[in-house]
Design a protein around this motif. Structure first.
Motif, PDB file in Angstrom:
ATOM      1  N   ALA A   8      26.737 -31.340  18.380  1.00  0.00           N
ATOM      2  CA  ALA A   8      25.483 -31.659  17.693  1.00  0.00           C
ATOM      3  C   ALA A   8      24.472 -32.349  18.601  1.00  0.00           C
ATOM      4  O   ALA A   8      23.266 -32.174  18.430  1.00  0.00           O
ATOM      5  CB  ALA A   8      25.769 -32.557  16.489  1.00  0.00           C
ATOM      6  N   GLY A  25      32.563 -32.444  17.175  1.00  0.00           N
ATOM      7  CA  GLY A  25      31.385 -32.232  16.331  1.00  0.00           C
ATOM      8  C   GLY A  25      30.170 -32.971  16.862  1.00  0.00           C
ATOM      9  O   GLY A  25      29.054 -32.430  16.878  1.00  0.00           O
ATOM     10  N   ARG A  64      29.676 -31.240  12.561  1.00  0.00           N
ATOM     11  CA  ARG A  64      28.536 -30.907  13.425  1.00  0.00           C
ATOM     12  C   ARG A  64      27.242 -30.796  12.610  1.00  0.00           C
ATOM     13  O   ARG A  64      26.215 -31.374  12.977  1.00  0.00           O
ATOM     14  CB  ARG A  64      28.814 -29.581  14.132  1.00  0.00           C
ATOM     15  CG  ARG A  64      27.634 -29.056  14.936  1.00  0.00           C
ATOM     16  CD  ARG A  64      27.886 -27.644  15.388  1.00  0.00           C
ATOM     17  NE  ARG A  64      26.842 -27.145  16.253  1.00  0.00           N
ATOM     18  CZ  ARG A  64      26.879 -25.971  16.868  1.00  0.00           C
ATOM     19  NH1 ARG A  64      27.932 -25.192  16.712  1.00  0.00           N
ATOM     20  NH2 ARG A  64      25.891 -25.579  17.655  1.00  0.00           N
TER      21      ARG A  64
END
Length: 229
Positions: A38, A34, A112
């Motif tokens: 991101a 995640g 995320r």
């Protein structure tokens, strides 16, 4: 108020056990992936994202069959694990793996989105003051993203609790070993005069999933109010 039989209590305990371990074992990999999705840009990111989220759109039987081919006792990896006593097929540990595979994308997506909402200027300020990237992640990013992470963890738990297709393909429907709530309901549907037991399991499943999701939404709103003060 209805009372549960010993068999129904066993099914509920096994279901919660499988869902809990599935969520726990998924958490660290999901946090890592995640954060990468991101915060990082790299060649092949779209392909990587596609592979991570692919279980969401595949027929659940397909991941279960692939798990059987890889981790079954005669599978590519399973044939080496079985002599070590690490057999995954047709036992509750395999049910954890199957549930984790199916719930993992939901957890990754929630993490995320939560990390993307964290102001990167706060992270940069922490690093400017001498914090390492890992320390910044632990002390700044995680606390600010905790509500989204919790929501993702509970979604993963609920998805694992309701997992059917991959589980029955990989570990079967064995009473006391792999028969979770969805499999128990399926078994009852194949038998005559089992409607009362079936409705008890339906009520159990709805209750656990409802209160888990309710808590996730309540906590998320509570965190927003705390930050707004």
């Amino acid at each position: 108020m209805f009372s549960l039989s010993a068999e129904e209590i066993e099914v509920l305990k096994l279901s919660c056990q499988v869902a809990t371990f599935s969520m726990i074992f998924s958490l660290i990999p999901a946090l890592t992936i995640g954060w990468i999705l991101a915060r990082k840009e790299f060649w092949g990111k779209s392909l990587f994202e596609t592979l991570v989220f692919l279980p969401l759109v595949l027929p659940p039987v397909l991941p279960g069959y692939l798990l059987l081919q890889v981790f079954g006792n005669q599978g590519m990896i399973g044939q080496y694990l079985a002599p070590l006593g690490l057999s995954l097929a047709f036992n509750w540990k395999g049910a954890v793996l199957a549930s984790a595979v199916m719930g993992f994308p939901l957890l990754v997506q929630s993490i995320r989105l939560a990390i993307e909402l964290v102001d990167q200027r706060l992270e940069m300020a922490a690093q400017t003051l001498g914090a390492s990237a890992f320390s910044t992640f632990i002390s700044v990013t995680l606390p600010l993203a905790n509500s989204g992470i919790l929501v993702g963890a509970i979604l993963c738990f609920c998805r694992s609790l309701g997992e059917f297709g991959a589980t029955i393909t990989f570990v079967g429907n064995i009473a006391g070993e792999t028969r979770t709530l969805p499999l128990a309901m399926y078994s009852l549907m194949q038998q005559p005069d089992t409607e009362p037991q079936l409705w008890r399991l339906i009520t159990l499943s709805l209750s656990v999933a409802f209160f888990a999701l309710w808590f996730a939404q309540w906590f998320h709103r509570y965190q927003k109010k705390q930050r707004g003060r």
